[in-house]
Design a protein around this motif. Structure first.
Motif, PDB file in Angstrom:
ATOM      1  N   GLU A   1      38.286  42.236  32.529  1.00  0.00           N
ATOM      2  CA  GLU A   1      37.467  41.025  32.545  1.00  0.00           C
ATOM      3  C   GLU A   1      36.209  41.170  31.702  1.00  0.00           C
ATOM      4  O   GLU A   1      35.795  40.217  31.044  1.00  0.00           O
TER       5      GLU A   1
ATOM      6  N   ASP B   1      40.499  43.800  36.962  1.00  0.00           N
ATOM      7  CA  ASP B   1      39.283  43.119  37.404  1.00  0.00           C
ATOM      8  C   ASP B   1      38.496  44.180  38.170  1.00  0.00           C
ATOM      9  O   ASP B   1      38.905  44.605  39.254  1.00  0.00           O
TER      10      ASP B   1
ATOM     11  N   ASP C   1      36.471  41.914  41.874  1.00  0.00           N
ATOM     12  CA  ASP C   1      36.886  40.539  42.134  1.00  0.00           C
ATOM     13  C   ASP C   1      36.135  40.103  43.389  1.00  0.00           C
ATOM     14  O   ASP C   1      36.350  40.661  44.477  1.00  0.00           O
TER      15      ASP C   1
ATOM     16  N   TRP D   1      43.265  38.695  35.128  1.00  0.00           N
ATOM     17  CA  TRP D   1      42.774  39.811  35.952  1.00  0.00           C
ATOM     18  C   TRP D   1      42.604  39.417  37.417  1.00  0.00           C
ATOM     19  O   TRP D   1      42.568  40.284  38.287  1.00  0.00           O
ATOM     20  N   ASP D   2      42.510  38.103  37.709  1.00  0.00           N
ATOM     21  CA  ASP D   2      42.408  37.674  39.118  1.00  0.00           C
ATOM     22  C   ASP D   2      43.766  37.788  39.825  1.00  0.00           C
ATOM     23  O   ASP D   2      43.833  38.121  41.008  1.00  0.00           O
TER      24      ASP D   2
END
Ligand code: IPD
Ligand code: CA
Ligand code: CA
Length: 280
Positions: free
Chosen positions: A69, A86, A89, A231-232
């Motif tokens: 990210e 990530d 997150d 990336w989420d």
């Protein structure tokens, strides 16, 4: 593929995640904040963890590209293997000390996610899966990861999505797309309202990765959020599918992991029922 997928296991990856988290997840660095956009912040924890993970993974697996990210991902060749990270997150949660942030790490080969792990920084639970090998939940001991007594760790257990069949019995985790309030805010409020009246109740944790992991573990029945980034959601794809669930875009179509996507995940029955009963 010029690396051996067999060398990528939770036993090799988790110690790296834990070591990096122990070193860089500090309250002080979480208060060194830069504004990225509307309601969108990055802290020194995010950048330090991403840098350390990139260094560790690239030295162990030089053949695997790195997408993160906080990185410039311009030159990723999607036809070759790449990590998708990530580092934090749930950065807003981290800033507010609302104990629900995670690391999400996925490995993609030929644009399919083949390995994924989501590590909850506060509970120290880790949700992981490898393609065709099932999905699991482990719990790391709270002792420091270096020189720790691994016998204190709880052995991972197999996880499965819920078997709820009625929307009226569904606990729905709802992502609010906080960085897109201007474009998606009204639409999201409308969707939220429809779900609230149709389902048992709504939850909002504030880390898409944790919320998706909870779908895999059967703790919530459905998760949805518009405009999530690779990336989420990437790690969650393999974890949810290996847990027997389904994760698609809002139209029920497969996800292209090189792009942002509206994500809908759940067990197969309620995933379909939700799409049939509300306007997405
Ligand atoms: C965010 C979190 C949040 C979700 C946002 C994501 P970040 O990720 O997952 O819960 O609503 O859409 O962007 O910025 O904390 O890594
Ligand atoms: Ca995120
Ligand atoms: Ca992040």
């Amino acid at each position: 593929m010029s690396f051996n997928l067999n060398t990528i296991t939770i036993e090799t990856i988790l110690p790296i995640i834990r070591e990096v988290a122990d070193k860089y997840l500090t309250r002080e660095d979480s208060q060194h904040i830069t504004v990225k956009g509307d309601s969108n912040f990055v802290t020194e924890v995010d950048t330090n963890i991403e840098k350390a993970m990139k260094e560790r993974l690239s030295s162990l697996y030089p053949e695997i590209q790195f997408m993160g990210e906080e990185s410039d991902n311009e030159n990723i060749d999607f036809s070759r293997p790449f990590w998708i990270l990530d580092p934090v997150d749930g950065t807003s949660n981290l800033i507010h000390d609302f104990q629900n942030s995670s690391m999400s790490l996925a490995l993609a080969v030929e644009k399919q996610v083949v390995f994924g792990v989501i590590y909850h920084y506060s509970t120290k639970e880790y949700f992981y899966a490898k393609k065709a090998q099932g999905a699991y939940l482990g719990h790391a001991s709270s002792a420091h990861s270096l020189n720790r007594d691994t016998s204190l760790d709880t052995a991972p257990v197999s996880i499965h999505v819920s078997n709820t069949t009625e929307l009226s019995r569904c606990l729905v985790s709802f992502g609010t797309s906080p960085y897109d309030k201007k474009t998606l805010g009204e639409k999201n409020c409308e969707t939220l309202k429809q779900i609230f009246f149709l389902c048992e109740d709504i939850r909002r944790i504030g880390s898409a990765a944790i919320e998706l992991a909870y779908v895999a573990a059967g703790r919530v029945d459905i998760y949805l959020e518009r405009n999530l980034k690779p990336w989420d959601y990437a790690a969650a794809i393999v974890i949810i599918e290996e847990a027997g669930g389904i994760i698609t875009d809002y139209q029920g179509q497969p996800i292209d992991i090189s792009k942002p996507c509206d994500i809908l995940a759940g067990n197969k029955t309620v995933h379909q029922k939700l799409r049939q009963n509300i306007e997405l």
